[in-house]
Write an enzyme that holds these catalytic residues in place. Structure first.
Site, PDB file in Angstrom:
ATOM      1  N   GLU A 175       0.813  -1.224   0.000  1.00 17.09           N
ATOM      2  CA  GLU A 175       0.000   0.000   0.000  1.00 17.09           C
ATOM      3  C   GLU A 175       0.847   1.276   0.000  1.00 17.09           C
ATOM      4  O   GLU A 175       0.817   2.058   0.970  1.00 17.09           O
ATOM      5  CB  GLU A 175      -0.965   0.012   1.199  1.00 17.09           C
ATOM      6  CG  GLU A 175      -1.908  -1.171   1.226  1.00 17.09           C
ATOM      7  CD  GLU A 175      -2.926  -1.108   2.363  1.00 17.09           C
ATOM      8  OE1 GLU A 175      -2.883  -0.158   3.173  1.00 17.09           O
ATOM      9  OE2 GLU A 175      -3.766  -2.023   2.450  1.00 17.09           O
ATOM     10  N   GLU A 372      -5.052  -8.618   0.811  1.00 21.54           N
ATOM     11  CA  GLU A 372      -5.729  -8.296   2.079  1.00 21.54           C
ATOM     12  C   GLU A 372      -7.200  -8.070   1.808  1.00 21.54           C
ATOM     13  O   GLU A 372      -7.570  -7.393   0.828  1.00 21.54           O
ATOM     14  CB  GLU A 372      -5.200  -6.996   2.710  1.00 21.54           C
ATOM     15  CG  GLU A 372      -3.890  -7.110   3.424  1.00 21.54           C
ATOM     16  CD  GLU A 372      -3.453  -5.780   4.047  1.00 21.54           C
ATOM     17  OE1 GLU A 372      -4.317  -4.970   4.448  1.00 21.54           O
ATOM     18  OE2 GLU A 372      -2.235  -5.575   4.108  1.00 21.54           O
TER      19      GLU A 372
HETATM   20  O1  IFM Z   1      -4.084  -2.960   9.238  1.00 25.02           O
HETATM   21  C1  IFM Z   1      -4.046  -2.484   7.930  1.00 25.02           C
HETATM   22  C2  IFM Z   1      -2.868  -3.074   7.183  1.00 25.02           C
HETATM   23  O2  IFM Z   1      -1.675  -2.785   7.820  1.00 25.02           O
HETATM   24  C3  IFM Z   1      -2.812  -2.496   5.784  1.00 25.02           C
HETATM   25  N1  IFM Z   1      -4.072  -2.597   5.116  1.00 25.02           N
HETATM   26  C4  IFM Z   1      -5.266  -2.203   5.811  1.00 25.02           C
HETATM   27  C5  IFM Z   1      -5.305  -2.835   7.185  1.00 25.02           C
HETATM   28  C6  IFM Z   1      -6.591  -2.398   7.936  1.00 25.02           C
HETATM   29  O3  IFM Z   1      -6.587  -1.011   8.090  1.00 25.02           O
END
Ligand code: IFM
Length: 463
Positions: A175, A372
């Protein structure tokens, strides 16, 4: 079948038998042990210890104590039947000052983790950077400085030299949008800077670092290389042209600002035009745009997509509000009626299909992974000592079905990682938001699988 029944394997949700089901975490969110084995200081150590930066003054000093409980955590992953585990390496454990001297004890920890995973039949998936920049590199200017990209490529080679014989799947950044905009523009993540120009230089150097690292690792024989971007489905609140333009701007600054350089080797024209209008375009272009875009678009083997929510936007920010990111002032987030998670994020699984299919249209031959997806909920229903998180289970079920829909429409989506394996440090929100399949009691550090974990274990089972 209702979402709450245990599925008879992944095919019950329409997913192919060879589709990977994994779970993800990140170093600073779970490891703790911040002063052990020669680990240096990261920007998140500094930020979390800054009064007022994190809710309740919480820090990652102990987190889930994974650094000491790693074998037990891998055993838990085995019980869940995970095909793969996505973790990140803490750069300050490997190079305490961000460059030069290497700390062997840091490498040894990840080497033991990889061996433990392989012995449990779980494929390791390694992310090199999940936001914990060594503090000395920030002191020298951080991601807005090009040198950080060069240091990142050196660090990537060090980690690959130690683990490349056993780790097949490599992700450069997690990200980069968050690193650049929440860290350098909004200032709500480490390093807490509020400088729009710096955030755009950070975008460029994160991508340059990605390209340099990818080339170096390819040269060193790495097989599967990629990056993970957080993407959003974006809708306009109405067909009013002002709202439609707000949608274009938000899609540009959230999604296309990374997708186009990575997949098409160009900055989005409209984003540059918006930035030029506020005098910031050259911060993104930089002095060597051709070289930078060639690096950013270094061929990938896989693209990781983190998807959580849909943005619905309208024109007209709140008076006096800060723009979410440069060039996107005058955009308002609305919710036309979606249920929300404990983060306040609207739940819309159709947005996941939309995102997957739009990326596939840009890069038809590229393998995709959902690296994710998951939801925070208060987890306040407890039956016989177990969190009865039907809301999370339903969230996972609906998003995995959206994956199946996109696969049926021809998207080469190969796998999915639930966020997260266990409750952990949710950055500026501290430990208050729980995303885990497994509950962590922060007083005792005891792990207890939630109802969603049982459901996921049934899904991962091969018949
Ligand atoms: O916890 C975060 C993660 O570190 C990166 N993506 C989003 C998740 C939830 O906010």
């Amino acid at each position: 079948m209702t979402p709450l029944e245990n599925p008879a394997g992944r095919t019950a949700l329409g997913l192919p038998d060879d589709f990977w089901l994994g779970a993800a975490t990140a170093a600073y969110q779970i490891e703790g042990a911040v002063d052990e084995d020669g680990r240096g200081t990261s920007i998140w150590d500094t930020f979390s210890h800054t009064p007022g930066a994190v809710e309740r003054g919480e820090t990652g000093d102990v987190a889930c104590d994974h650094y000491h409980r790693m074998p037990q955590d891998v055993a838990m992953m085995k019980d869940l039947g995970l095909d793969a585990y996505r973790f990140s390496v803490a750069w300050p454990r490997i190079q305490p000052t961000g460059s030069g001297a290497v700390e062997q004890r840091g490498l040894d920890f990840y080497s033991r983790l990889v061996d433990e995973l392989l012995a449990a039949g779980i494929t390791p998936w390694l992310t090199l950077y999940h936001w914990d920049l060594p503090q000395p590199l920030e002191d020298a200017g951080g991601w807005p400085e090009r040198d950080t990209a060069l240091r990142f490529a050196d660090y990537a080679q060090t980690v690959h030299a130690a683990l490349g014989d056993r780790v097949r799947h490599w992700t450069t950044h997690n990200e980069p949008w968050v690193s650049a905009f929440l860290g350098y523009a909004a200032g709500i993540h480490a390093p807490g800077r509020r400088d729009a120009a710096a955030s755009l230089r950070a975008v460029r150097h994160l991508l340059v670092g990605h390209g340099l690292a990818t080339r170096a690792l390819r040269e060193a024989g790495a097989e599967s290389l990629g990056i993970t971007v957080n993407l959003y489905a974006v809708s306009a609140a109405s067909d009013d042209p002002a709202d439609v333009d707000a949608r274009r701007r938000m899609d540009g600054m959230s999604n296309r600002i990374f997708l186009e350089p990575l997949l098409l080797g160009r900055w989005p024209d409209d984003v540059l035009a918006d930035l030029d209008a506020v005098g910031l375009g050259d911060e993104l272009r930089g002095p060597t745009p051709e070289e930078d875009l060639a690096l950013a678009s270094t061929p990938l083997d896989a693209l990781g997509i983190n998807y959580y929510s849909r943005h619905t936007v309208a024109a007209g920010g709140e008076p006096g509000s800060e723009p979410a990111y440069p060039g996107s002032a005058d955009v308002r987030f609305v919710n036309p009626g979606y249920p929300v998670t404990d983060m306040g994020w609207p739940v819309d699984p159709t947005g996941l299909s939309e995102v997957l299919e739009s990326v596939h249209a840009l890069a038809p031959d590229l393998s995709l992974y959902v690296t994710e997806n998951g939801a925070a909920y208060p987890d306040d229903v407890v039956v016989d000592g177990r969190v009865q998180d039907d809301d999370r289970t339903a969230y996972l079920d609906s998003h995995l079905r959206a994956c199946a829909t996109s696969i049926a429409r021809g998207v080469p989506l190969r796998g999915y990682f639930a966020w997260s394996l266990m409750d952990n440090f949710e950055w500026a929100l501290g430990y208050g938001k729980r995303f885990g399949l497994v509950r962590v009691d922060y007083d005792t550090l005891e792990r207890t699988p939630k109802r969603s974990a049982e459901w996921y274990a049934a899904l991962t089972r091969r018949q």
